[in-house]
Design a protein around this motif. Structure first.
Motif, PDB file in Angstrom:
ATOM      1  N   GLY A 255      33.530  31.685  15.906  1.00 10.51           N
ATOM      2  CA  GLY A 255      32.681  31.458  17.068  1.00 10.51           C
ATOM      3  C   GLY A 255      33.346  31.799  18.382  1.00 10.51           C
ATOM      4  N   ARG A 256      34.601  32.309  18.349  1.00 12.46           N
ATOM      5  CA  ARG A 256      35.291  32.676  19.585  1.00 12.46           C
ATOM      6  C   ARG A 256      34.631  33.918  20.203  1.00 12.46           C
ATOM      7  NH1 ARG A 256      40.714  31.135  20.355  1.00 12.46           N
ATOM      8  NH2 ARG A 256      41.435  29.521  18.905  1.00 12.46           N
ATOM      9  N   THR A 257      34.572  33.927  21.514  1.00 11.76           N
ATOM     10  CA  THR A 257      33.957  35.065  22.215  1.00 11.76           C
ATOM     11  C   THR A 257      34.800  35.452  23.416  1.00 11.76           C
ATOM     12  OG1 THR A 257      32.591  33.725  23.707  1.00 11.76           O
ATOM     13  CG2 THR A 257      31.669  34.243  21.534  1.00 11.76           C
ATOM     14  N   GLY A 258      34.680  36.696  23.830  1.00  8.57           N
ATOM     15  CA  GLY A 258      35.418  37.182  24.987  1.00  8.57           C
ATOM     16  C   GLY A 258      34.778  38.422  25.568  1.00  8.57           C
ATOM     17  N   ALA A 259      35.175  38.755  26.775  1.00  7.05           N
ATOM     18  CA  ALA A 259      34.636  39.925  27.475  1.00  7.05           C
ATOM     19  C   ALA A 259      35.785  40.665  28.146  1.00  7.05           C
ATOM     20  CB  ALA A 259      33.591  39.508  28.513  1.00  7.05           C
ATOM     21  N   ALA A 260      35.615  41.982  28.290  1.00  6.73           N
ATOM     22  CA  ALA A 260      36.667  42.788  28.903  1.00  6.73           C
ATOM     23  C   ALA A 260      36.062  43.947  29.673  1.00  6.73           C
ATOM     24  CB  ALA A 260      37.640  43.314  27.843  1.00  6.73           C
ATOM     25  N   ALA A 261      36.713  44.299  30.778  1.00  8.93           N
ATOM     26  CA  ALA A 261      36.385  45.488  31.560  1.00  8.93           C
ATOM     27  C   ALA A 261      37.700  46.153  31.923  1.00  8.93           C
ATOM     28  CB  ALA A 261      35.591  45.118  32.816  1.00  8.93           C
ATOM     29  N   GLU A 267      43.217  45.904  33.566  1.00 13.05           N
ATOM     30  CA  GLU A 267      42.523  45.352  32.401  1.00 13.05           C
ATOM     31  C   GLU A 267      42.048  43.946  32.752  1.00 13.05           C
ATOM     32  OE1 GLU A 267      44.473  44.013  28.526  1.00 13.05           O
ATOM     33  OE2 GLU A 267      43.758  46.030  28.011  1.00 13.05           O
ATOM     34  N   LEU A 268      40.747  43.738  32.749  1.00 16.36           N
ATOM     35  CA  LEU A 268      40.153  42.454  33.123  1.00 16.36           C
ATOM     36  C   LEU A 268      39.656  41.761  31.864  1.00 16.36           C
ATOM     37  CD1 LEU A 268      38.022  43.903  36.040  1.00 16.36           C
ATOM     38  CD2 LEU A 268      40.250  42.811  36.260  1.00 16.36           C
ATOM     39  N   LEU A 269      40.131  40.540  31.617  1.00 16.57           N
ATOM     40  CA  LEU A 269      39.750  39.781  30.428  1.00 16.57           C
ATOM     41  C   LEU A 269      39.170  38.438  30.827  1.00 16.57           C
ATOM     42  CD1 LEU A 269      42.945  40.366  28.217  1.00 16.57           C
ATOM     43  CD2 LEU A 269      40.897  41.787  28.351  1.00 16.57           C
ATOM     44  N   GLU A 270      38.191  37.965  30.072  1.00 16.11           N
ATOM     45  CA  GLU A 270      37.648  36.626  30.288  1.00 16.11           C
ATOM     46  C   GLU A 270      37.287  36.006  28.943  1.00 16.11           C
ATOM     47  OE1 GLU A 270      33.930  34.367  32.483  1.00 16.11           O
ATOM     48  OE2 GLU A 270      34.936  36.036  33.488  1.00 16.11           O
ATOM     49  N   ARG A 271      37.848  34.817  28.727  1.00 14.96           N
ATOM     50  CA  ARG A 271      37.518  34.049  27.514  1.00 14.96           C
ATOM     51  C   ARG A 271      36.223  33.302  27.788  1.00 14.96           C
ATOM     52  NH1 ARG A 271      36.242  31.242  23.488  1.00 14.96           N
ATOM     53  NH2 ARG A 271      37.807  30.357  22.043  1.00 14.96           N
ATOM     54  N   THR A 272      35.154  33.716  27.151  1.00 15.24           N
ATOM     55  CA  THR A 272      33.855  33.082  27.347  1.00 15.24           C
ATOM     56  C   THR A 272      33.712  31.891  26.389  1.00 15.24           C
ATOM     57  OG1 THR A 272      32.988  34.809  25.891  1.00 15.24           O
ATOM     58  CG2 THR A 272      32.665  35.106  28.241  1.00 15.24           C
ATOM     59  N   PRO A 273      32.810  30.968  26.684  1.00 14.35           N
ATOM     60  CA  PRO A 273      32.646  29.789  25.825  1.00 14.35           C
ATOM     61  C   PRO A 273      32.318  30.170  24.379  1.00 14.35           C
ATOM     62  CG  PRO A 273      31.527  29.471  27.923  1.00 14.35           C
ATOM     63  CD  PRO A 273      31.970  30.891  27.900  1.00 14.35           C
ATOM     64  N   ASP A 274      32.736  29.324  23.461  1.00  9.30           N
ATOM     65  CA  ASP A 274      32.476  29.581  22.048  1.00  9.30           C
ATOM     66  C   ASP A 274      30.976  29.667  21.760  1.00  9.30           C
ATOM     67  OD1 ASP A 274      35.159  29.592  21.545  1.00  9.30           O
ATOM     68  OD2 ASP A 274      35.248  27.520  20.800  1.00  9.30           O
ATOM     69  N   TYR A 275      30.676  30.488  20.769  1.00  3.15           N
ATOM     70  CA  TYR A 275      29.316  30.645  20.249  1.00  3.15           C
ATOM     71  C   TYR A 275      28.354  31.272  21.258  1.00  3.15           C
ATOM     72  CZ  TYR A 275      31.235  27.620  16.662  1.00  3.15           C
ATOM     73  OH  TYR A 275      32.029  27.099  15.673  1.00  3.15           O
ATOM     74  N   ALA A 370      42.070  34.268  23.063  1.00  3.53           N
ATOM     75  CA  ALA A 370      42.776  33.408  24.027  1.00  3.53           C
ATOM     76  C   ALA A 370      42.324  31.955  23.863  1.00  3.53           C
ATOM     77  CB  ALA A 370      42.499  33.908  25.441  1.00  3.53           C
ATOM     78  N   PRO A 371      43.062  31.013  24.465  1.00  4.74           N
ATOM     79  CA  PRO A 371      42.650  29.597  24.395  1.00  4.74           C
ATOM     80  C   PRO A 371      41.250  29.415  24.964  1.00  4.74           C
ATOM     81  CG  PRO A 371      44.894  29.781  25.205  1.00  4.74           C
ATOM     82  CD  PRO A 371      44.356  31.174  25.151  1.00  4.74           C
ATOM     83  N   PRO A 372      40.495  28.484  24.422  1.00  3.30           N
ATOM     84  CA  PRO A 372      39.121  28.289  24.901  1.00  3.30           C
ATOM     85  C   PRO A 372      39.102  27.815  26.347  1.00  3.30           C
ATOM     86  CG  PRO A 372      39.762  26.528  23.420  1.00  3.30           C
ATOM     87  CD  PRO A 372      40.850  27.559  23.347  1.00  3.30           C
ATOM     88  N   PRO A 373      38.048  28.136  27.080  1.00  4.11           N
ATOM     89  CA  PRO A 373      37.942  27.697  28.480  1.00  4.11           C
ATOM     90  C   PRO A 373      37.640  26.209  28.545  1.00  4.11           C
ATOM     91  CG  PRO A 373      35.917  28.772  27.799  1.00  4.11           C
ATOM     92  CD  PRO A 373      36.883  28.916  26.652  1.00  4.11           C
TER      93      PRO A 373
END
Length: 383
Positions: A255-261, A267-275, A370-373
């Protein structure tokens, strides 16, 4: 018709065919009149073999950007008249390639359809905004789309006359007063300027033709050439712009999710909330790129995404889901537009060998690991 097009002509002589309409083009140095007559003789002879008849009475000849010659062409015993303008496949072509006659014809047809659109807004009709917008796109803007290849050469004053057509339609859709700015109406109706749309249509058609030719060659000559070909197609529409590759990632098991640009420098990364849904991670990635480019100076920003769904959601006039996230993206777009900058959102297929797209995919998966937000962290929303 295929046999006619394949006839052996001199260099610089091309026969174009669409259904039963033929256009003979003669370019290059030398006596063009003689070359044209030789090509016409070859075509006439082949037509006799195929038992086809050329409508010589309806045919016309045109000397482009030059005075009409003293000589006369001959098609099956008939001399076609020299014309200063001629309508071919719905487009008025003039000998100076100004397309002034076509613009006048286009505006006349569009104005007649806009009159119908105004009638649809009367109290007895009561047409909604969505119906009016759909009518405009299908019956008015389609005229411009069809003529896009010739509209790129228009002067600025001619382009402004075309924009008036869309501005009139937007005011009718929104019931906006005359002093409402075009930028505001474009944002409300989700309609880009016609000149921008024309540029995009032509760029896409050029890219398709170039991609087909290059990919046929690249597929036979190894992965390196294939990669460079795909990169060239991805970059060709906006050289010198700020280019971003964006992607989202969802691990179905954890259920881990993430976004990147990513860009060439960052390199831009963001750990988005699970599921989160895949669409939400893709939209977050788009928002990351747009927010990062706020402090850059390039006049054009290009975002490449492999999510067709995200691209379609941002085209909707009234989003019904992920409203806060879509509003945040639209706010970033509006901020960039207010700076006089242009934003291009391009869709490309995933996993076809474009390194930028592949790198964004890897980065998004790394962001998901990455660790969850914090529990109170939510997805971006409009300001």
């Amino acid at each position: 018709m295929e046999q006619l097009v394949a006839l052996p002509f001199h260099n610089g002589t091309i026969l174009l065919s669409y259904a039963d309409d033929l256009a003979l083009l003669v370019t290059g140095r030398g006596n063009k009149l003689r070359k044209a007559q030789q090509a016409l003789d070859i075509i006439s002879g082949k037509c006799e073999d195929l038992v086809l008849k050329i409508s010589a009475e309806k045919s016309r000849a045109m000397m482009v950007r030059a005075a009409d010659p003293a000589g006369q062409l001959c098609v099956q015993g008939v001399g076609p008249a020299w014309a200063n303008s001629y309508q071919y496949l719905g487009v008025w072509v003039d000998k100076w390639l100004s397309f002034t006659a076509h613009v006048a014809h286009l505006r006349e047809r569009a104005q007649a359809r806009l009159n119908v659109m105004r009638a649809m807004t009367r109290l007895t009709a009561g047409t909604t905004f969505s119906v009016l917008r759909l009518y405009f796109v299908l019956s008015v803007r389609s005229l411009v789309d069809y003529s896009a290849p010739v509209l790129t050469s228009l002067s600025r004053s001619q382009q402004e006359r075309l924009e008036v057509l869309q501005n009139t339609a937007m005011r009718t859709m929104l019931e906006a007063p005359r002093w409402t700015s075009a930028c505001v109406m474009q944002n409300e109706t989700r309609l880009m300027p016609l000149t921008t749309r024309v540029e995009q249509i032509v760029a896409c058609r050029m890219a398709e033709g170039l991609a087909h030719r290059r990919l046929r060659l690249a597929m036979t000559q190894g992965n390196d050439l294939r990669h460079h070909t795909l990169m060239a197609v991805a970059r060709m529409s906006e050289p010198g712009g700020a280019i971003y590759y964006i992607d989202g990632s969802v691990d179905p098991e954890s259920g881990r999710t993430g976004a990147a640009a990513i860009t060439a420098e960052t390199e831009l990364l963001e750990r988005t909330p699970d599921y989160c849904f895949t669409l939400q991670t893709e939209l977050v990635a788009i928002h990351l790129g747009l927010e990062h480019t706020q402090n850059r100076e390039e006049a054009t920003v290009v975002l490449h995404t492999d999510s067709r769904t995200a691209w379609q959601v941002l085209q909707q006039p009234r989003p019904s889901s992920n409203v806060g996230l879509v509003t945040a993206i639209l706010g970033s777009l509006q901020s960039l537009t207010a700076q006089g900058r242009r934003v291009r959102l391009h869709w490309m297929p995933s996993h076809v060998g474009v390194r930028g797209n592949e790198s964004a995919d890897v980065a998004a998966r790394r962001a998901a690991g990455a660790p969850p937000p914090p529990r109170d962290q939510t997805l971006p929303t409009g300001r």
